[in-house]
Design a protein around this motif. Structure first.
Motif, PDB file in Angstrom:
ATOM      1  N   THR A   1      -6.614  -0.349  -5.819  1.00 59.40           N
ATOM      2  CA  THR A   1      -5.914   0.931  -5.912  1.00 59.40           C
ATOM      3  C   THR A   1      -6.909   2.077  -6.056  1.00 59.40           C
ATOM      4  O   THR A   1      -8.011   1.893  -6.560  1.00 59.40           O
ATOM      5  N   THR A   2      -6.481   3.238  -5.622  1.00 56.22           N
ATOM      6  CA  THR A   2      -7.356   4.404  -5.716  1.00 56.22           C
ATOM      7  C   THR A   2      -7.219   5.126  -7.043  1.00 56.22           C
ATOM      8  O   THR A   2      -8.122   5.854  -7.441  1.00 56.22           O
ATOM      9  N   SER A   3      -6.094   4.924  -7.746  1.00 51.72           N
ATOM     10  CA  SER A   3      -5.929   5.632  -9.020  1.00 51.72           C
ATOM     11  C   SER A   3      -5.257   4.770 -10.082  1.00 51.72           C
ATOM     12  O   SER A   3      -4.577   5.270 -10.959  1.00 51.72           O
TER      13      SER A   3
ATOM     14  N   SER B   1      -2.799  -1.734  -3.079  1.00 48.11           N
ATOM     15  CA  SER B   1      -3.953  -1.214  -2.358  1.00 48.11           C
ATOM     16  C   SER B   1      -3.793   0.274  -2.114  1.00 48.11           C
ATOM     17  O   SER B   1      -2.679   0.745  -1.854  1.00 48.11           O
ATOM     18  N   GLY B   2      -4.891   1.025  -2.201  1.00 50.24           N
ATOM     19  CA  GLY B   2      -4.831   2.459  -1.961  1.00 50.24           C
ATOM     20  C   GLY B   2      -3.899   3.136  -2.941  1.00 50.24           C
ATOM     21  O   GLY B   2      -4.060   3.026  -4.143  1.00 50.24           O
TER      22      GLY B   2
ATOM     23  N   SER C   1       0.815  -1.213   0.000  1.00 54.45           N
ATOM     24  CA  SER C   1       0.000   0.000   0.000  1.00 54.45           C
ATOM     25  C   SER C   1       0.850   1.265   0.000  1.00 54.45           C
ATOM     26  O   SER C   1       0.319   2.368  -0.015  1.00 54.45           O
TER      27      SER C   1
ATOM     28  N   PRO D   1     -10.019   0.515 -11.773  1.00 46.54           N
ATOM     29  CA  PRO D   1      -8.655   1.052 -11.770  1.00 46.54           C
ATOM     30  C   PRO D   1      -8.038   0.883 -13.152  1.00 46.54           C
ATOM     31  O   PRO D   1      -8.373  -0.034 -13.894  1.00 46.54           O
TER      32      PRO D   1
END
Length: 108
Positions: free
Chosen positions: A62-64, A40-41, A21, A88
């Motif tokens: 993932t966030t982006s 992650s994240g 992360s 993602p």
């Protein structure tokens, strides 16, 4: 692992399930010979020279999205189950002798 991994070495996952992360800066290859590697994240392996995937690379958390310099191997890539517009993104560049500037493939 929420910390960061740096240096010129690589990362090998040879079984089990590992999650990163942190925004990692290591420049060697990432090898998934068995098991899975999840990002992650804000987790990132963008500085890695490439991914050899025989297991599973999971970027669904993932966030982006994820940037991968090269992706080889017969393994799976998990993008997640969100609608296509909200999944993602996986960005990778593939070099072909006829196209010296490479191809850019992006999954949305």
């Amino acid at each position: 692992f929420s910390g960061t991994i740096g240096g010129t070495g690589g990362l090998t996952v040879s079984g089990g399930a590992q999650t990163l992360s942190g925004v990692n800066g290591f420049t060697g290859a990432t090898t998934i010979s068995a098991g899975s590697l999840a990002l992650s994240g804000a987790g990132s392996i963008a500085a890695s020279s490439g991914v050899v995937n025989i297991g599973t690379l999971d970027i669904s958390g993932t966030t982006s999205g994820a940037t991968i310099n090269a992706l080889t191997g017969s393994g799976a890539v998990a993008l997640g189950s969100l609608p296509k517009r909200r999944r993602p993104r996986l960005r990778t560049q593939m070099i072909h002798p006829s196209y010296p500037n490479g191809w850019h493939i992006e999954e949305f």
